[in-house]
Design a protein around this motif. Structure first.
Motif, PDB file in Angstrom:
ATOM      1  N   LYS A 282     -33.408   4.058 -17.239  1.00 14.04           N
ATOM      2  CA  LYS A 282     -33.816   3.003 -16.304  1.00 14.04           C
ATOM      3  C   LYS A 282     -34.986   2.264 -16.928  1.00 14.04           C
ATOM      4  O   LYS A 282     -35.941   2.889 -17.403  1.00 14.04           O
ATOM      5  N   LEU A 328     -30.563  -0.191  -8.729  1.00 16.17           N
ATOM      6  CA  LEU A 328     -30.204   0.473  -9.992  1.00 16.17           C
ATOM      7  C   LEU A 328     -29.368  -0.439 -10.884  1.00 16.17           C
ATOM      8  O   LEU A 328     -29.569  -0.465 -12.101  1.00 16.17           O
ATOM      9  N   ILE A 332     -30.411  -0.230 -14.873  1.00 24.60           N
ATOM     10  CA  ILE A 332     -29.824   0.798 -15.740  1.00 24.60           C
ATOM     11  C   ILE A 332     -29.255   0.193 -17.022  1.00 24.60           C
ATOM     12  O   ILE A 332     -28.765  -0.928 -17.020  1.00 24.60           O
TER      13      ILE A 332
END
Ligand SMILES: Cc1ncc(COP(=O)(O)O)c(C=O)c1O
Length: 362
Positions: A282, A328, A332
């Motif tokens: 991340k 996310l 990511i």
């Protein structure tokens, strides 16, 4: 260029394919049966049914459970599109569940609030090669009388409480697409311990035929989702190598865990054996990292750039409690972790990522 994925096809696979081609039996035949037996034995289950892809494996699995019009299936909102589309193939509804911010897998604490009188199944996705938290998930399924159909497209050889994914639960569906931990070109397989599911899947895979009858007798609607012996021959050779492939993926991942600074490296829950289909980090300033990776000829992947409920045909299944998957998908990024990486590739990836990420705002 260091690619994000590379299928490892060697002389053994080529020779196995040539043998099938020379045998004259090139569609589903003895090699497919052998591959199914070997895959079932590898995961530690009774039955495996090989298919044309991971997508058709999931579709068949849902059909074998009787998933039908207006039924609801709970599925994480961060996954490959096939996890949701296969539910739509059955005219059922994908009920999106948010994911855990650390593991990226389905958030167990949010499943129960999505259950209604129409819910028939939960579909955990073992994303990036890490098993979903299957014990509490199975407890919820048992409590509400729901099936569990796992999307194990990325989890060949992954374990939960020392048991391989595919050896427990109602059924699991694997993919053998070339980027996966093992490949058959295109292909998939369903594993189950349940004879009834096995027989149903076998029949629906082959135009709804019943085994006990003469050919061209059809008891239900079915499809042609059969694997070919050409693909199965590749699968048999790949399966022999899978433990070594997975070990190398783990070694590469542990190297990154140790050496990468300034980024969030994968979080692994204690009871699982991760097989690192992807090594996903991340990082808030992802665009900057992508530019530098490109400049340095390092492959990368974004799995996935949008949560599933952002796609136009799935928008109507979205709701306000899917924020983690939404955030996310912007942060990511997966780095190459496949078994053909050399030491110098690993060192280069670490050097480049560490250099970029030490100054996140620049
Ligand atoms: C999570 C997930 N589900 C399903 C699939 C579908 O598999 P296939 O591409 O073999 O149809 C994939 C493969 O890309 C996947 O990664």
């Amino acid at each position: 260029m260091i690619p994000i994925a590379r299928p490892l096809i060697a002389e053994e696979e080529k020779q196995a394919v040539m043998e099938v081609l020379n045998s004259g039996i090139i569609a589903a035949g003895p090699k497919t049966l052998e591959f199914e037996k070997k895959f079932a034995s590898f995961v530690g289950t009774k039955y495996a049914i090989a298919t044309t892809s991971g997508t058709t494996a999931i579709h068949l699995g849902l059909l074998s459970l009787g998933i039908n019009k207006d039924d609801e299936v709970i599925v994480p909102s961060l996954s490959f599109i096939a996890s949701a589309n296969t539910i739509l193939f059955c005219n059922a509804k994908p009920m999106f569940c948010d994911v855990d911010p650390r593991t990226f897998n389905i958030d167990i604490t949010k499943i129960e609030q999505l259950i209604t009188s129409k819910t028939k199944a939960i579909m955990p996705v073992h994303l990036y090669g890490q098993s979903a938290d299957m014990k509490p998930l199975q407890e919820i399924a048992d409590k509400h009388g729901l099936f569990v159909i796992g999307d194990a497209a990325q989890a060949h050889g992954a374990t939960y409480n020392d048991k391989k994914i595919g050896s427990f639960g109602n059924l699991e569906c694997f993919s053998f697409y070339p980027t996966k931990n093992m490949t058959t070109g295109e292909g998939g397989i369903i594993t189950t311990t349940d004879k009834e599911i096995f027989e149903k899947v076998n029949s629906i895979r082959n135009h709804g035929r019943e085994k006990t009858k003469w050919g061209y007798e059809h008891d239900r609607i079915g499809y042609n989702y059969r694997m070919t012996d050409i693909a199965a021959a590749i699968g048999i050779e790949q399966l022999k190598k899978l433990p070594k492939f997975n070990e190398k993926r783990r070694t590469n991942a542990h190297y990154f865990d140790e050496k990468l600074k300034h980024v969030e490296t994968p979080y692994v829950i204690q009871k699982v054996g991760h097989v690192y289909h992807q090594y996903t980090i991340k990082y808030k300033n992802r665009d900057k990292l992508i530019n530098v990776l490109k400049e340095n000829k390092i492959g990368y992947g974004i799995y996935y750039p949008k949560p599933l409920h952002y796609y136009s045909h799935l928008k109507k299944y979205g709701h306000s409690d899917l924020k983690i998957s939404e955030t996310l998908s912007e942060e990511i990024i997966s780095l190459p972790v496949h078994p053909s990486l050399e030491k110098k590739d690993l060192e280069k990836i670490v050097k480049v990522v560490n250099r970029v990420c030490q100054h996140p705002d620049k």
